[in-house]
Scaffold this active site. Sequence first.
Site, PDB file in Angstrom:
ATOM      1  N   LYS A 237      27.969 -59.138  32.131  1.00  0.00           N
ATOM      2  CA  LYS A 237      28.826 -59.487  31.004  1.00  0.00           C
ATOM      3  C   LYS A 237      30.214 -59.874  31.512  1.00  0.00           C
ATOM      4  O   LYS A 237      30.662 -59.362  32.547  1.00  0.00           O
ATOM      5  CB  LYS A 237      28.989 -58.284  30.063  1.00  0.00           C
ATOM      6  CG  LYS A 237      27.745 -57.801  29.353  1.00  0.00           C
ATOM      7  CD  LYS A 237      28.084 -56.556  28.539  1.00  0.00           C
ATOM      8  CE  LYS A 237      26.867 -55.948  27.860  1.00  0.00           C
ATOM      9  NZ  LYS A 237      26.410 -56.760  26.731  1.00  0.00           N
ATOM     10  N   ARG A 313      15.880 -52.920  24.746  1.00  0.00           N
ATOM     11  CA  ARG A 313      14.506 -52.966  24.240  1.00  0.00           C
ATOM     12  C   ARG A 313      13.494 -52.562  25.306  1.00  0.00           C
ATOM     13  O   ARG A 313      12.394 -52.105  24.978  1.00  0.00           O
ATOM     14  CB  ARG A 313      14.210 -54.350  23.681  1.00  0.00           C
ATOM     15  CG  ARG A 313      14.180 -55.479  24.678  1.00  0.00           C
ATOM     16  CD  ARG A 313      14.407 -56.823  24.013  1.00  0.00           C
ATOM     17  NE  ARG A 313      15.785 -56.964  23.568  1.00  0.00           N
ATOM     18  CZ  ARG A 313      16.237 -58.020  22.887  1.00  0.00           C
ATOM     19  NH1 ARG A 313      15.427 -59.038  22.603  1.00  0.00           N
ATOM     20  NH2 ARG A 313      17.490 -58.079  22.507  1.00  0.00           N
TER      21      ARG A 313
END
Length: 460
Positions: A237, A313
């Site tokens: 990021k 996830r």
Amino acid sequence: MTAEFAASDADAKPLWLVRDELPGALDGAARGWAEACGFDGSAGQLCLLSDGSGGLAGALFGMGKPDGKAGRERFFLAKAAVALPEGAWRIETWPDGVDRSEAALAWLLAQYAFGRYRKADGAKARLVPPEGVDAPRLIAMAEAEFLTRDLINTPASDMGPDALEEAARALAGRHGFAVEVIAGDDLLDRNFPMIHAVGRASAQAPRLIELRRGESGPALTLVGKGVCFDTGGLDIKPAAGMKLMKKDMGGAATVLGLAQMLVATGAAEGMRLRVLIPAVENAISGAAFRPGDILTSRKGLTVEVNNTDAEGRLVLADAMAYGAEAEPDWLVTMATLTGAARVALGPDLPPFYCDDDAAAAAIQAAGLAQCDPVWRMPFWAPYEAMIEPGIADLDNAPAGGMAGSVTAALFLRRFAAGAAHYAHFDIYGWQPSAAPGRTQGGVQQGARALLAALPELLAR
């Protein structure tokens, strides 16, 4: 920290909630003082009243018009709790449309302050519980919220996987849960390969934390995303994107708060309650998992990693598959999962997904009734193809960027098979700016909605 009401109303000062007309109980001097101060019942306006000899006689608090600011803001009465002087207060008048339970909970939530690193105080005024409210239940709700906020607000330097495990063990000790933790390479030996893959680059070992309570009755399994910090992995990021990543364990913090709430309110009695938290840090080292890797999940489904920043996830999938093997009546996931959910609904309104129409309606209605709003989104079957990359069974980050929250929910649903019912909450877990009853920082979302809806859900 604890939440509390006034211990007694013996010395409590009266608080009048005012919309437009001053209460008839005010004597002439108090009425004249309020008028001289320009008090007209505008939303959030406060007027302290003197007893004529230098003491405090009571206060007026403006609620404004029913369709005005007070009607739009949740927990509006928290403003009064913060503004009033320390001491006990009792509410004398209840204008139409003011819910007593919401008002009392607002007052409790205003007591929160995060003081781990510097002195901080919440509201010091204490409310006499209004007639008809369930004071112990409201205290249990507030204290569960405080737990969740504290966990989210604590930075990763003090809330890594080790500390998250310690917090879970502390809760277990207080509330009678059995605890099991599988960590490090034992995850591979016990068939949790994706939890291991995501967390293996960190200095703190990845782990699966499991809490269990109850031997009979309907089974509720809560799974919370415990990514204690998310760099994005090798798909790193930018700095701005990492700024709030201490909150990426907000799902874990929320299910721990909910578990505490279920026990403290008595709702956990007569059920089999299980909490599963995959706790990892998505870090970067030579051991980091890579874009293009194909992972084989606990369930046996293969997953192509098209973005290491879609790691939540992956860890949830292994924990969900494990939880679903016991065939619970309800499997619920809580996760700070997608930015797409924030784009769609903003920070205050988390989406949730549930295939059972009646259950979904009950959850949404309970959320509105408990001032814990959630909004149903669809498991949209035509988008299933978006999570099927061709080279593996599943894609963790479909190209194109569309329907990101929906495709993430569809991905997770593949691992819920075995559970009779499944619901997924894509929460934000953060209050961007202070609001009544909610300081800037970590916040609990969806827990009170689930608590209120559970009797109907578990009866299905």
